[in-house]
Design an enzyme around this catalytic site. Sequence first.
Site, short mmCIF file in Angstrom:
data_model
loop_
_atom_site.label_atom_id
_atom_site.label_comp_id
_atom_site.label_asym_id
_atom_site.label_seq_id
_atom_site.Cartn_x
_atom_site.Cartn_y
_atom_site.Cartn_z
N ASP A 299 0.82 -1.21 0.00
CA ASP A 299 0.00 0.00 0.00
C ASP A 299 0.86 1.26 0.00
O ASP A 299 1.96 1.28 0.57
CB ASP A 299 -0.92 0.00 1.23
CG ASP A 299 -2.21 0.73 0.97
OD1 ASP A 299 -2.37 1.29 -0.14
OD2 ASP A 299 -3.05 0.75 1.87
N ASN B 270 1.33 3.26 -2.99
CA ASN B 270 1.89 3.61 -4.31
C ASN B 270 1.40 4.99 -4.76
O ASN B 270 2.19 5.81 -5.25
CB ASN B 270 1.47 2.59 -5.37
CG ASN B 270 2.11 1.24 -5.17
OD1 ASN B 270 2.96 1.08 -4.30
ND2 ASN B 270 1.68 0.27 -5.96
N TRP C 175 2.88 7.79 -2.62
CA TRP C 175 4.30 7.94 -2.96
C TRP C 175 4.44 8.83 -4.20
O TRP C 175 5.27 9.75 -4.23
CB TRP C 175 4.90 6.56 -3.23
CG TRP C 175 6.35 6.54 -3.60
CD1 TRP C 175 7.41 6.40 -2.75
CD2 TRP C 175 6.90 6.64 -4.92
NE1 TRP C 175 8.59 6.41 -3.47
CE2 TRP C 175 8.30 6.56 -4.79
CE3 TRP C 175 6.35 6.80 -6.20
CZ2 TRP C 175 9.17 6.62 -5.90
CZ3 TRP C 175 7.20 6.87 -7.29
CH2 TRP C 175 8.59 6.78 -7.13
N HIS D 114 2.73 2.94 -9.05
CA HIS D 114 2.55 1.50 -9.27
C HIS D 114 3.80 0.89 -9.92
O HIS D 114 4.22 -0.21 -9.59
CB HIS D 114 1.31 1.24 -10.14
CG HIS D 114 0.03 1.63 -9.46
ND1 HIS D 114 -0.24 1.31 -8.15
CD2 HIS D 114 -1.06 2.32 -9.91
CE1 HIS D 114 -1.44 1.79 -7.82
NE2 HIS D 114 -1.95 2.41 -8.87
N ASN E 170 -10.66 -3.37 -5.55
CA ASN E 170 -9.90 -2.42 -6.39
C ASN E 170 -10.58 -2.14 -7.73
O ASN E 170 -10.24 -1.16 -8.40
CB ASN E 170 -8.47 -2.89 -6.63
CG ASN E 170 -7.56 -2.74 -5.43
OD1 ASN E 170 -6.64 -3.51 -5.21
ND2 ASN E 170 -7.82 -1.71 -4.62
N ARG F 91 -5.10 -1.74 9.27
CA ARG F 91 -6.26 -2.60 9.07
C ARG F 91 -5.87 -3.77 8.17
O ARG F 91 -4.84 -3.74 7.50
CB ARG F 91 -7.42 -1.81 8.46
CG ARG F 91 -7.05 -1.09 7.19
CD ARG F 91 -8.26 -0.39 6.54
NE ARG F 91 -7.79 0.36 5.38
CZ ARG F 91 -7.51 1.67 5.39
NH1 ARG F 91 -7.67 2.37 6.48
NH2 ARG F 91 -7.06 2.25 4.31
N ILE F 92 -6.74 -4.79 8.15
CA ILE F 92 -6.45 -6.02 7.40
C ILE F 92 -6.87 -5.88 5.93
O ILE F 92 -6.31 -6.53 5.06
CB ILE F 92 -7.17 -7.23 8.05
CG1 ILE F 92 -6.77 -7.38 9.52
CG2 ILE F 92 -6.89 -8.52 7.28
CD1 ILE F 92 -5.40 -7.95 9.77
C1 IPE Z 1 -1.43 -0.08 -3.57
O1 IPE Z 1 -1.19 1.28 -3.60
C2 IPE Z 1 -1.42 -0.71 -4.94
C3 IPE Z 1 -2.67 -1.35 -5.38
C4 IPE Z 1 -3.81 -1.39 -4.74
C5 IPE Z 1 -2.62 -1.97 -6.70
P1 IPE Z 1 -2.41 2.29 -3.64
O2 IPE Z 1 -2.79 2.51 -5.07
O3 IPE Z 1 -3.52 1.80 -2.77
O4 IPE Z 1 -1.78 3.62 -3.05
P2 IPE Z 1 -2.50 4.72 -2.16
O5 IPE Z 1 -3.18 4.02 -1.02
O6 IPE Z 1 -3.46 5.45 -3.04
O7 IPE Z 1 -1.36 5.59 -1.69
MG MG Z 2 -4.16 2.19 -0.87
#
Ligand code: IPE
Ligand code: MG
Length: 232
Positions: free
Chosen positions: A2, A4, A7, A19, A50, A176-177
């Site tokens: 989590d 990405n 970041w 990603h 997702n 959280r899980i």
């Molecule tokens: C996790 O990073 C990657 C996937 C779910 C594929 P996120 O995309 O959830 O990154 P944030 O939570 O928006 O920072």
């Molecule tokens: Mg996320």
Amino acid sequence: MDGNGRWAKARGLPRMMGHRAGVEALKTTLRLCSDWGIGALTAYAFSTENWSRPGDEVNFLMTLFERVLQRELEALESEQVRIRFLGDLEVLPAGLQELIADATERTAGNTGIHFNVCTNYGGRRELVLAAQKLAQRAVRGELDPTLIDENIFAAELFTAGEEDPDLLIRTSGERRISNFLLWQLAYAEIHVTDVFWPDFDEVTFTQALVDYQSRCRRFGGLEPIAVNHLGS
Ligand code: IPE
Ligand code: MG
């Protein structure tokens, strides 16, 4: 994996770049696990929830999975990695499904680390599917419902044959899980780090392992059970 998106945002970049950087962190983590003799690594790549993201992000992720799998398959094969994809795979794009089937088959006999990629995975969905399969066997008269125990139930999960994880690493500070391995994490130790997934590296991984080594695992009993070796 989590963080990405955050970041990327922190760097003024589009989420997609996060990603991409996340893939590099995953490669590093897999290599470290393999080098350090860790038996299995299970990564949460894409959840059943997702799909609710914008279409262009979902499409980008599916294409990214395809490209990475194509590009990395030879290395996985030669490094003896056994890769499996856990989740409802039938609804993934056809090209990705083919690559997944090919990678799974080509690495099935490998003797190294078990690398599980949760793709279109949801813990509740996994439990419901297991219940359906057991009920179907019972209806067919192949299974006495009173004989269903934890082993029989676990054998119907995507993770059948895998040991339960010893350590859950949660990046980006979330506590959280999020529907991940609900059954399998029953006794896992949890390490939370504020680091966004793309910044997860040897230093932060080492911190997680040192934290894990300091834990006293009793599995509901009174006596500690030694944990300095990570089986999975
Ligand atoms: C996790 O990073 C990657 C996937 C779910 C594929 P996120 O995309 O959830 O990154 P944030 O939570 O928006 O920072
Ligand atoms: Mg996320």
